[in-house]
Design an enzyme around this catalytic site. Sequence first.
Site, PDB file in Angstrom:
ATOM      1  N   VAL A   1      -2.071  31.823  66.260  1.00  0.00           N
ATOM      2  CA  VAL A   1      -1.345  31.169  65.581  1.00  0.00           C
ATOM      3  C   VAL A   1      -1.210  32.018  64.225  1.00  0.00           C
ATOM      4  O   VAL A   1       0.148  31.960  63.869  1.00  0.00           O
ATOM      5  CB  VAL A   1      -1.764  29.697  65.158  1.00  0.00           C
ATOM      6  CG1 VAL A   1      -1.038  28.840  63.948  1.00  0.00           C
ATOM      7  CG2 VAL A   1      -1.940  28.981  66.542  1.00  0.00           C
ATOM      8  N   HIS A   2      -2.178  32.352  63.502  1.00  0.00           N
ATOM      9  CA  HIS A   2      -1.731  33.089  62.146  1.00  0.00           C
ATOM     10  C   HIS A   2      -0.933  34.493  62.396  1.00  0.00           C
ATOM     11  O   HIS A   2      -0.218  34.776  61.706  1.00  0.00           O
ATOM     12  CB  HIS A   2      -3.266  33.141  61.508  1.00  0.00           C
ATOM     13  CG  HIS A   2      -3.873  32.116  60.776  1.00  0.00           C
ATOM     14  ND1 HIS A   2      -4.282  31.270  61.655  1.00  0.00           N
ATOM     15  CD2 HIS A   2      -3.808  31.807  59.538  1.00  0.00           C
ATOM     16  CE1 HIS A   2      -4.738  30.296  60.684  1.00  0.00           C
ATOM     17  NE2 HIS A   2      -4.415  30.625  59.759  1.00  0.00           N
ATOM     18  N   LYS A   3      -1.303  35.177  63.635  1.00  0.00           N
ATOM     19  CA  LYS A   3      -0.776  36.375  63.773  1.00  0.00           C
ATOM     20  C   LYS A   3       0.753  36.190  64.070  1.00  0.00           C
ATOM     21  O   LYS A   3       1.819  36.743  63.731  1.00  0.00           O
ATOM     22  CB  LYS A   3      -1.540  37.209  65.119  1.00  0.00           C
ATOM     23  CG  LYS A   3      -0.840  38.424  65.284  1.00  0.00           C
ATOM     24  CD  LYS A   3      -1.555  38.987  66.609  1.00  0.00           C
ATOM     25  CE  LYS A   3      -1.313  40.554  66.792  1.00  0.00           C
ATOM     26  NZ  LYS A   3      -0.215  40.622  67.741  1.00  0.00           N
TER      27      LYS A   3
END
Lengths: 206, 290
Positions: free
Chosen positions: A35-37
């Site tokens: 998700v962060h990527k």
Amino acid sequence: MKQITTPITDDVIRDLKVGDAVALSGMLVTGRDAVHKWMIETFIKKTREPQGDDLQVYEELKKLLNGSVIYHCGPVVSGLDTKEYKFVAAGPTTSIREEPYQADVMKHFNLKGVIGKGGMGAKTLKGCEETPAVYFHAIGGAASYIAQTVTKVHGVFKLDFGVPEAIWVIEVKEFPVVVTMDSHGGSQHAVIEASSKKILEDLLAR
Amino acid sequence: MRDLTNEILELIRRTSSSLPPDVEKRLRESFEKEQPGSSARGAFETILKNIEISRANSTPICQDTGTPIFYVHYPVGLSTIKLKGQIRSALAEATKRSYMRPNAVDAIYDKNTGNNLGGDDFPYVHFEEVEGDDLTIELMLKGGGCENVGRQYSLPDNSIGAGRDLAGVRKVVLDAVHKAQGQGCAPGILGVSIGGDRGSSYIKSKEVLFSEMGTRNADPKIAELEERLTSEANEMGIGPMGFGGATTILDTKIVGLSRLPASYFVSVSYMCWAYRRRKMTVKGEEVIYD
């Protein structure tokens, strides 16, 4: 123990200090490595074109995350067949892997906190001061206990990332956490890293 | 040969949801050593409460149900092909029942298989043919957080002044504990292997974790180093979750291997406090769980 409910105001965040025990309630969103990527590449640095439902999910997340908290968690979820989702086990995952992304994600979505375990580094600590936000440390491995504080699963985005990596929108009641990084530059992790380093050096010299 | 799929499913349920008594006992002892009102004591309180809830509800102790590591000791004549098939079926069923999280992700295409089966190497199954009629299956679940803080050193390591001897081994193990901080879900258990090649060394550092808490190496010199490492690691004061506190490491287990003249590897596998390992023994028609 302080009782805090999302959405959280800046004043409440500024009042929190390292060592404060907090019972957190309200809506949260899970998000970890994938998700962060995805957030950074698609919406913040824009090195990747939005695909599929990306833009639609982004609009929803902007509303959900504003003043709220992201939880580094890859849960065990039942009811995958019927979509009557229930969190069975939901402890925190190691946060340091999000160190390259976290400060930017925090500022972009106006997050008031991150829940995880193991703490984060200097870049995130600076992000906490600037946003402002705090790092809430949950107890790693306490998965069944924490799952009992998840009162409702409101929905899920990006299930194609896999169950652990998807974005789960949840409601929690009195989720127990400890502030280990505050919005005034305090970090319990930096303190322990330094004090244990000194003892290590003494031990190595023996 | 009889179908053991259901019995293996039960082994998985027990391993994921019920922490072994020796581990729980050590955690309770450590809880008593932390200062009242401290974050460290609070962490132990939550850990102990979670152990009880998981056991009562058959839910995973940790949502990261880890790499399933099976060690199978089988009598002459039993088919390992069939056993492996039964282990894989049981694991897929355990995942469906939420005893396990789907944890096998294709590393090239980033795709989670959804059933915990990922090619021939996931789950990891080790077979060993043994004398006698009993079949034993041991299972360890090792989460990714603690796996990530494991380390391998090639001695000499000049950065910390570690030479090719037990004094050097001591130094690198302490270094590994410091580098891990709270990120491997301290308090942890150390599996240390000295020697071997890079592969065998890491494998043995995990295998040694199948033994019970407090089991000492038969060699008094190594047993002494195990005790010393646990005590010195705790001097660092990293504490549960890295909050600071009296207990960082619950136990240390060391195994020595043969090495090449040119190589001197020390591998440190860090096991989180959620030290999930269980065993089943099949004696004729009877299946006994530890």
